[in-house]
Scaffold this active site. Structure first.
Site, PDB file in Angstrom:
ATOM      1  N   GLN A 279      -2.889   0.409  -5.971  1.00 28.06           N
ATOM      2  CA  GLN A 279      -3.471   1.490  -6.763  1.00 28.06           C
ATOM      3  C   GLN A 279      -4.187   2.491  -5.856  1.00 28.06           C
ATOM      4  O   GLN A 279      -4.958   2.129  -4.981  1.00 28.06           O
ATOM      5  CB  GLN A 279      -4.429   0.908  -7.814  1.00 28.06           C
ATOM      6  CG  GLN A 279      -4.886   1.890  -8.862  1.00 28.06           C
ATOM      7  CD  GLN A 279      -3.771   2.413  -9.768  1.00 28.06           C
ATOM      8  OE1 GLN A 279      -2.789   1.739 -10.032  1.00 28.06           O
ATOM      9  NE2 GLN A 279      -3.918   3.630 -10.234  1.00 28.06           N
TER      10      GLN A 279
ATOM     11  N   LYS B 140      -1.181  -1.640 -16.888  1.00 29.15           N
ATOM     12  CA  LYS B 140       0.112  -1.983 -16.291  1.00 29.15           C
ATOM     13  C   LYS B 140       0.412  -3.465 -16.517  1.00 29.15           C
ATOM     14  O   LYS B 140       1.535  -3.840 -16.872  1.00 29.15           O
ATOM     15  CB  LYS B 140       0.113  -1.624 -14.796  1.00 29.15           C
ATOM     16  CG  LYS B 140       0.116  -0.112 -14.560  1.00 29.15           C
ATOM     17  CD  LYS B 140      -0.204   0.310 -13.127  1.00 29.15           C
ATOM     18  CE  LYS B 140      -0.290   1.834 -13.033  1.00 29.15           C
ATOM     19  NZ  LYS B 140      -0.630   2.341 -11.685  1.00 29.15           N
TER      20      LYS B 140
ATOM     21  N   ASP C  71       6.434   2.458  -7.305  1.00 25.68           N
ATOM     22  CA  ASP C  71       5.764   3.752  -7.463  1.00 25.68           C
ATOM     23  C   ASP C  71       6.660   4.896  -6.994  1.00 25.68           C
ATOM     24  O   ASP C  71       6.420   6.054  -7.340  1.00 25.68           O
ATOM     25  CB  ASP C  71       4.487   3.785  -6.604  1.00 25.68           C
ATOM     26  CG  ASP C  71       3.220   3.539  -7.396  1.00 25.68           C
ATOM     27  OD1 ASP C  71       3.232   3.757  -8.619  1.00 25.68           O
ATOM     28  OD2 ASP C  71       2.222   3.128  -6.773  1.00 25.68           O
TER      29      ASP C  71
HETATM   30  N1  GUN Z   1      -3.295   6.469  -8.985  1.00 23.21           N
HETATM   31  C1  GUN Z   1      -3.071   7.385  -9.964  1.00 23.21           C
HETATM   32  N2  GUN Z   1      -1.789   7.317 -10.371  1.00 23.21           N
HETATM   33  C2  GUN Z   1      -1.198   6.337  -9.652  1.00 23.21           C
HETATM   34  C3  GUN Z   1       0.116   5.783  -9.629  1.00 23.21           C
HETATM   35  O1  GUN Z   1       1.025   6.202 -10.350  1.00 23.21           O
HETATM   36  N3  GUN Z   1       0.314   4.772  -8.747  1.00 23.21           N
HETATM   37  C4  GUN Z   1      -0.651   4.307  -7.916  1.00 23.21           C
HETATM   38  N4  GUN Z   1      -0.349   3.329  -7.071  1.00 23.21           N
HETATM   39  N5  GUN Z   1      -1.869   4.807  -7.908  1.00 23.21           N
HETATM   40  C5  GUN Z   1      -2.138   5.804  -8.774  1.00 23.21           C
END
Ligand code: GUN
Length: 293
Positions: free
Chosen positions: A97, A53, A120
């Site tokens: 996350q 990211k 998100d």
């Molecule tokens: N864990 C797995 N996929 C995601 C996501 O898209 N966002 C976040 N914050 N955690 C994740």
């Protein structure tokens, strides 16, 4: 039949290239969109996602910040980080996350994020807006899947879509998006899961199958209809001692077996995963625009 490969890299690049003009326009006004990611603990998969990211931000010229904390961080300290990011003007959007290590309260964290910075799309305000068809920020993976289908002119309207998996991140929001009365939706949606009776039979009804169960090669060729569109959301690490890293990534679909039967299929890696990151960039830019109207 032999499937056409859905190229996540091509579509993700297309989305990111479309963002460049919007980023330039913001920068001319002295605004640089910024994304922060909060990583708690040392889960290797989460660390990889967070790195990807940050790298995507760097490539697009976005400001990025990674906040790393040990698994033992007290809840209150994590809440203070959320509060700081909510009020930091350099940060257009941020995410924590998932999964958070126990005993941290993930819901409390999600609820504390300002909905306009929730890139998100996990905050109940954004989830609710999506459900009633008036979206704020949409969750990245389901929105990315819609973009993949749009690019390949796979219109779900009137077709049987079977989603396998009912997670808050993929299954549930995917169903909400595809059932809307709008473009690239209007589907007849079935959500199947671990308690579904005659799962194979239900999956075989799918014109479009979306596999998001988190089990390697769970969907076998006998479970799909001839000519089905197969979208694989799975990212499973399976041991492979032949590789230096000791594992390889495998989807929820037995790709090789389904390739001859499907009309379109996404690879893992190189499919949906790249779209998740592209849509996170999309949400970060949208958030920056919305905060500077
Ligand atoms: N864990 C797995 N996929 C995601 C996501 O898209 N966002 C976040 N914050 N955690 C994740």
């Amino acid at each position: 039949m032999c499937a056409q490969l859905i190229d996540g890299k091509e579509v993700a690049n297309n989305i990111k290239n479309q963002l460049r003009g919007r980023i330039e326009a913001l920068k001319k006004r002295g605004i640089t969109p910024g994304l922060a990611t909060v990583l708690v603990g040392d889960d290797p998969a989460s660390a990889t996602y967070v790195r990807s990211k940050a790298k995507a931000c760097e490539k697009l010229g976005l400001y990025s910040e990674v906040v790393k904390k040990p698994a033992g961080i007290p809840q209150l300290e994590l809440m203070a980080i959320v509060d700081r990011l909510n009020n930091d003007p350099k940060i257009s959007g941020f995410l924590v996350q998932s999964p958070l290590p126990a005993p941290l309260d993930e819901l409390a964290v999600t609820l504390a994020i300002k909905p306009e910075k929730d890139v998100d799309g996990f905050h109940p305000v954004n989830v609710g807006m999506m459900l009633i068809g008036t979206p704020g920020l949409l969750p990245c993976t389901p929105h990315g899947i819609i973009k993949l289908m749009e690019y390949y002119q796979i219109d779900p309207s009137g077709r049987e879509v079977v989603i396998v998996g009912r997670s808050n991140i993929v299954g549930k929001p995917m169903a909400a998006l595809l059932m809307q009365k709008q473009k690239m939706a209007n589907a007849t949606v079935t959500v199947a899961h671990s308690r579904t009776r005659n799962l194979a039979e239900v999956v075989r009804r799918a014109d479009i199958l979306i596999a998001a169960i988190g089990r390697p090669k769970f969907i076998t060729a006998d479970m799909i209809k001839e000519g089905a569109v197969v979208i694989d959301v799975g990212v499973n690490r399976v041991e492979d001692t032949n590789l230096e890293k000791g594992y390889r990534l495998v989807g929820d679909v037995d790709f090789d077996a389904c390739f001859d039967k499907a009309s379109y299929i996404t690879p893992v890696p190189g499919g949906v995963g790249l779209m998740t990151i592209a849509m996170l960039m999309y949400n970060t830019v949208s958030a920056a625009e919305n905060q500077n109207k």
